[in-house]
Design an enzyme around this catalytic site. Structure first.
Site, PDB file in Angstrom:
ATOM      1  N   GLU A 130     -45.989  71.734 -44.684  1.00 36.32           N
ATOM      2  CA  GLU A 130     -45.839  70.658 -43.534  1.00 36.32           C
ATOM      3  C   GLU A 130     -44.166  70.774 -43.247  1.00 36.32           C
ATOM      4  OE1 GLU A 130     -48.040  67.378 -43.976  1.00 36.32           O
ATOM      5  OE2 GLU A 130     -49.908  68.147 -43.392  1.00 36.32           O
ATOM      6  N   GLU A 277     -55.999  71.898 -44.751  1.00 37.56           N
ATOM      7  CA  GLU A 277     -56.499  70.735 -45.047  1.00 37.56           C
ATOM      8  C   GLU A 277     -57.070  69.807 -43.984  1.00 37.56           C
ATOM      9  OE1 GLU A 277     -53.053  68.180 -46.390  1.00 37.56           O
ATOM     10  OE2 GLU A 277     -52.258  69.701 -47.297  1.00 37.56           O
TER      11      GLU A 277
END
Length: 497
Positions: A130, A277
């Site tokens: 990220e 995720e």
């Protein structure tokens, strides 16, 4: 009908690298193909890799996503057939971006040798985690793509270009909708050109786009978000995308398809997508609980088991549940829930029933071979006075150097009385330090007991034997001068109720 305001596609913000009562266990007759799990190791007492690998396999996970390249973890995955996505942390991106030799060395050590000598089934290298989160203030904008290029070149040089693919796990905040409908999706304006560069590179190299999607954050960020829309059981009012004519009954599909629209608008509508995720925490917030976590994760498993996909992308969904096991040393800057994403507790015990689609009864199989230090707890001494001037500092010290996130409002231990709060804090510090006698002193305010002080849903932990962990446990040597500045603010509820 759900309004545009209600269906804003909240991204998972600020989480480094982010499961409820309706269970469809008996309906899961089709085995879910390709379900994976995220295995993080930010714990004071991480279970031994051999125990975790067995846990993965016995519960039907055939893929695992890692956040780094720990050699012991990777070796334990050797010759198991489990597909591995090995991670490169963000703090390594600058080095890998500036040095082709560093990238080659990393691939040799963490991919080539493990594939050839240890039989590790590495399929992906996750470059960063990220890295474009807005909360990072652009720290990794200049290094992510060059690092991606160098790792890809190193894989090709090692003869693994066709076997191992690169990807960048990205938060859902890299795209947004101009209309609040999925069809309005496009990449964020400030990184639009960079995103297209990365997407084209992934497409040219036969790789996939990896995105992390967290419906929990919709509830966490917006108290007015329609709760049922976060789940998959069809109880919410549907969202009808007036521009595409598609109907959405849950925020996961809507968020996912916002990405599909962003890819399609920019000429990459067929690029494979991996959900890196997806999950729901069980503690640390009023909406983070076992009931919601089970409802979400079981709903997600049922949702993907039929292989129907989403309105804009039909077919099987390639996904990794977040996460496998709780991690008590993760940063709580995003929220206290951050340490409670696991479907298993810190010791590998199952939190709730979850049918993984293997034709089982829906019960998760707990970790085997786990041993504990001993049935002892540290509690606030009955002889101690609540007015003792040393008490507040002792509790703050204990919580700053252990994990008191279950004591917050709406959490599993949030209903303890003042003495119970203090005992919980003392015990967490005591257990984290492997039950050392000195770790229950607290200026004579603490006392060791063999009577379990657990109450209702509030579990007072007993630590696992450090000899059976990845890290060997933790024995804090920090002085009081290292007390976290935020501890008194975060945990004042512990003392004052």
């Amino acid at each position: 009908m759900t309004t545009r305001t209600e269906i804003r596609l909240w991204a998972k913000m600020g989480l480094p690298s982010l499961i409820l009562g309706l269970v469809f266990g008996s309906m899961l007759l089709v085995s879910v193909r390709g379900i994976g799990a995220n295995w993080g190791t930010q714990s004071s007492h991480s279970l031994a890799p051999e125990i975790v690998v067995r846990l993965l396999r016995e519960n039907g996970f055939n893929k695992v996503k890692l956040f780094d390249a720990d050699s012991r973890v990777l070796t334990a995955l050797g010759n198991t057939g489990v597909e591995v996505m090995v991670g490169i942390p963000n703090d390594m991106l600058a080095t890998l971006a500036s040095s082709m030799k560093a990238a080659e060395n990393w691939v040799t050590k963490n991919v080539s040798s493990l594939v050839s000598r240890n039989g590790v089934n590495i399929k992906f290298v996750a470059v960063g985690n990220e890295p474009f989160l807005q909360t990072y203030n652009g720290s990794f904008l200049a290094t992510t793509f060059p690092a991606l290029q160098n790792i890809q070149s190193a894989l090709i040089k090692a003869g693994l270009g066709n076997k191992v693919k690169v990807t960048v796990p990205l938060n859902a905040d890299v795209y947004q909708s101009s209309t609040s409908y999925p069809s309005g999706g496009d990449f964020r304006a400030d990184i639009h050109d960079l995103m297209l560069t990365i997407v084209k590179f992934l497409n040219d190299n036969g790789a996939a786009f990896t995105v992390n999607i967290y419906p929990f954050i919709s509830l966490y960020n917006d108290p007015n978000f329609p709760v049922d829309f976060a789940f998959f059981d069809g109880n919410s009012s549907p969202l009808i995308d007036n521009d595409s004519g598609k109907t959405y009954t849950n925020v996961f599909d809507a968020n996912h398809d916002t990405l599909i629209w962003a890819l399609q608008k920019n000429g990459f509508g067929s690029l494979p997508v991996i959900v890196g995720e997806v999950g729901w925490p069980t503690d640390g917030d009023k909406n983070a609980n076992v009931q919601y976590a089970q409802r979400f994760n079981q709903g997600f498993m049922s949702h993907i088991s039929g292989g129907q996909g989403t309105p804009m992308r039909t077919g099987p969904i390639d996904a990794y549940l977040f996460s496998l096991i709780d991690e008590d040393e993760k940063s709580i800057q995003p929220g206290n829930f951050e340490r409670h994403w696991g479907i298993f507790n810190y010791d590998g015990s199952a939190k709730y029933a979850l049918n993984m689609g293997q034709g089982t009864s829906g019960q998760l199989i707990p970790a085997k071979g786990v041993k504990y230090i001993g049935k002892k707890w540290c509690v606030f001494s009955p002889k101690a006075n609540l007015a003792d001037t040393k008490l507040a500092d002792s509790v703050s010290y204990a919580c700053a150097l252990s994990d008191c996130t279950s004591l917050g409002y709406g959490s599993t231990c949030g209903n303890l009385d003042t003495r119970g709060n203090i005992s919980y804090a003392f015990n967490m510090y005591y257990q984290k330090n492997n039950q050392l006698p000195i770790a229950c002193s607290f200026d004579d305010l603490g006392m060791v007991t063999t009577t379990d002080p657990s109450a209702g849903s509030c579990r007072f932990e007993v630590m696992i034997d450090p000899s059976l962990t990845l890290t060997g446990g933790c024995q804090s040597k920090w002085g009081r001068e290292m007390l976290l500045e935020a501890s008194s603010r975060t945990y004042k509820h512990v003392v004052h109720g």
